[in-house]
Structure formats: structure tokens, C-alpha cells
Design a protein around this motif. Structure first.
Motif, PDB file in Angstrom:
ATOM      1  N   SER A   6       5.720  56.849  43.991  1.00  0.00           N
ATOM      2  CA  SER A   6       6.418  56.885  42.699  1.00  0.00           C
ATOM      3  C   SER A   6       5.499  57.423  41.596  1.00  0.00           C
ATOM      4  O   SER A   6       5.853  58.361  40.881  1.00  0.00           O
ATOM      5  CB  SER A   6       6.954  55.501  42.333  1.00  0.00           C
ATOM      6  N   ILE A   7       4.299  56.832  41.460  1.00  0.00           N
ATOM      7  CA  ILE A   7       3.368  57.235  40.395  1.00  0.00           C
ATOM      8  C   ILE A   7       1.961  57.337  40.963  1.00  0.00           C
ATOM      9  O   ILE A   7       1.514  56.456  41.701  1.00  0.00           O
ATOM     10  CB  ILE A   7       3.358  56.219  39.232  1.00  0.00           C
ATOM     11  N   LEU A  10       2.907  52.836  44.596  1.00  0.00           N
ATOM     12  CA  LEU A  10       2.141  53.293  43.438  1.00  0.00           C
ATOM     13  C   LEU A  10       0.682  53.476  43.843  1.00  0.00           C
ATOM     14  O   LEU A  10       0.145  52.693  44.619  1.00  0.00           O
ATOM     15  CB  LEU A  10       2.213  52.270  42.309  1.00  0.00           C
ATOM     16  N   SER A  62       3.887  62.712  44.929  1.00  0.00           N
ATOM     17  CA  SER A  62       4.309  61.691  43.966  1.00  0.00           C
ATOM     18  C   SER A  62       5.435  62.209  43.072  1.00  0.00           C
ATOM     19  O   SER A  62       5.576  63.413  42.860  1.00  0.00           O
ATOM     20  CB  SER A  62       3.116  61.268  43.100  1.00  0.00           C
ATOM     21  N   PHE A  72       5.634  61.127  39.833  1.00  0.00           N
ATOM     22  CA  PHE A  72       5.012  61.255  38.518  1.00  0.00           C
ATOM     23  C   PHE A  72       3.491  61.214  38.650  1.00  0.00           C
ATOM     24  O   PHE A  72       2.949  60.465  39.454  1.00  0.00           O
ATOM     25  CB  PHE A  72       5.445  60.113  37.588  1.00  0.00           C
ATOM     26  N   TYR A  90       0.440  60.228  36.105  1.00  0.00           N
ATOM     27  CA  TYR A  90       0.307  59.534  34.825  1.00  0.00           C
ATOM     28  C   TYR A  90      -1.157  59.349  34.462  1.00  0.00           C
ATOM     29  O   TYR A  90      -1.974  58.949  35.291  1.00  0.00           O
ATOM     30  CB  TYR A  90       0.990  58.157  34.908  1.00  0.00           C
TER      31      TYR A  90
END
Length: 221
Positions: free
Chosen positions: A3-4, A78, A151, A153, A155
Motif C-alpha cells: 500500500s505505502i 506497509l 507500491s 504510494f 510517501y
């Protein structure tokens, strides 16, 4: 798919209450992040009482927050990446993140793990005095580019602009993200940091970022 993929500064926080007179003596402004060496950080710590320790760092806090949400809503795994010392603080930090359900891609460095004294004033603002330590040694060789490409995102925060090697790592990560359709999320993080890097950020940001976080003061610099 993840996801991130977060890239940040892993910091052990010392959180303590303080008054405005203390902030004035330290010659700074409430709500800011101030980079200090370890000696100065320890002198500041001597001026506060009743502090508590917790894992910190802006990016890691966000990743942990999403991990907590994942307890109620299905979220893909994550990942968090940062530089830590080969010491007990670094091992403890990594263990806490992993127990929260975060996959870690920590880079072990020779410097001690980073830490931050956080003074909370009566207006509930936090003022940080941060010794980056091992965080400063993170570079692009420490990144998992395959995981970034897989992924949703990428960040990171403006705090990565405080060292040239960390900044270069971010530039490379953004390049990989763009080639693989990964959305890039950037948090400006601190008004003083934006002031220090204003011209570079203004020239670099357009076309690079999909989602930008910032408060009124950061965005008005």
C-alpha cells in the motif's frame, strides 16, 4: 503489491511538557523543528522533566497510523525505510514498528540511532530539537526499488531535505515511482524547513508530486 512505501527519519522521542519561557530561552519558535547536535540535545533534555519515550519520526508515525486503521479495514502491507544505529535503540525501534504490522527495510549505520526532544507547550504546540544521528546516513543504496515499484504510494516528508544523500535518495525513489505508476505523496513537514529550501522546492515540486500535505504557514512561505 504494497500500500505505502515510506522513507523517513527513525527517531526515539523524548516528549516533555514545557513553558513558553523555556522556548524563548532556547531561541526558537513553538511548532518548529530544530536540528541540533547530540551535546545540545542532551543539554536541552536536562532542562525538562517528566518526559516519556516513544518511537517517532513524522513518516513512521503516519505509517503506524495507517497500520492501526488496517486493524479495521483491509490494507495491503506497509513498508518503512530509514537509517538506524546498530544499537539497542535501533533494535527497539524496529521491533515496535514490526509489532504494529509494518514491514521494515532498515539500514544499519555506524552512527547512534537518532532521537528528538519534543517540548509540548500549554497551547499544545510541539517544538522539536532533533539529533538525526544514523538517519543522516541513509542513501539511495538503502532503498528497495522493487518494493517501491510494487507500491500504491510512495510517501516521504520535507525532513529528508536536511542532508544531500537523503535528498538524492528521494529523487531516485520518485523517479522509480513515476516510471511504475506509483503515486507520490509529500508532506512539507515544517515551515522553517520550507524557508531553508524554498527555491529548490518550488522548482522541483511541479510535476513530481501527486498529493501535497502542508499547513497554512508551510504553504504560505
Amino acid at each position: 503489491m504494497f500500500s505505502i512505501y515510506g522513507i523517513g527519519n527513525p527517531l526515539l522521542d523524548f516528549i516533555a511538557p514545557g513553558d513558553f519561557a523555556l522556548i524563548e530561552r532556547l531561541k526558537t519558535r513553538t511548532g518548529t523543528m530544530n536540528l541540533v547536535n547530540r551535546d545540545k540535545m542532551e543539554r536541552i533534555l536536562d532542562q525538562v522533566t517528566d518526559y516519556k519515550n516513544t518511537t517517532g519520526g513524522s513518516c513512521a508515525n503516519t505509517i503506524r497510523g495507517v497500520a492501526w486503521l488496517a486493524e479495521a479495514v483491509q490494507v495491503e502491507p506497509l513498508i518503512y525505510c530509514g537509517g538506524i544505529g546498530k544499537d539497542a535503540s535501533g533494535r527497539r525501534y524496529q521491533s515496535i514498528l514490526e509489532s504494529a504490522g509494518v514491514i521494515t527495510r532498515m539500514a544499519g549505520k555506524e552512527e547512534p540511532s537518532g532521537c528528538s526532544v519534543i517540548i509540548v507547550t500549554p497551547d499544545l504546540e510541539r517544538t522539536m530539537f532533533t539529533c538525526l544521528g544514523a538517519c543522516r546516513e541513509l542513501d539511495e543504496r538503502d532503498l528497495d526499488f522493487e518494493a517501491i515499484a510494487e507500491s500504491r504510494f510512495l510517501y516521504f516528508t520535507g525532513f529528508m531535505w536536511d542532508t544531500e544523500n537523503q535528498k538524492r535518495a528521494i529523487f531516485k525513489a520518485v523517479e522509480v515511482a513515476a516510471k511504475n505508476g506509483v503515486r507520490v505523496v509529500f508532506d512539507l513537514a515544517d515551515p522553517f524547513l520550507v524557508q531553508r529550501n524554498r527555491d529548490e522546492l518550488k522548482s522541483w515540486l511541479p510535476g513530481k508530486i501527486d498529493i501535497l500535505f502542508g499547513n497554512r504557514e508551510e504553504l504560505s512561505v
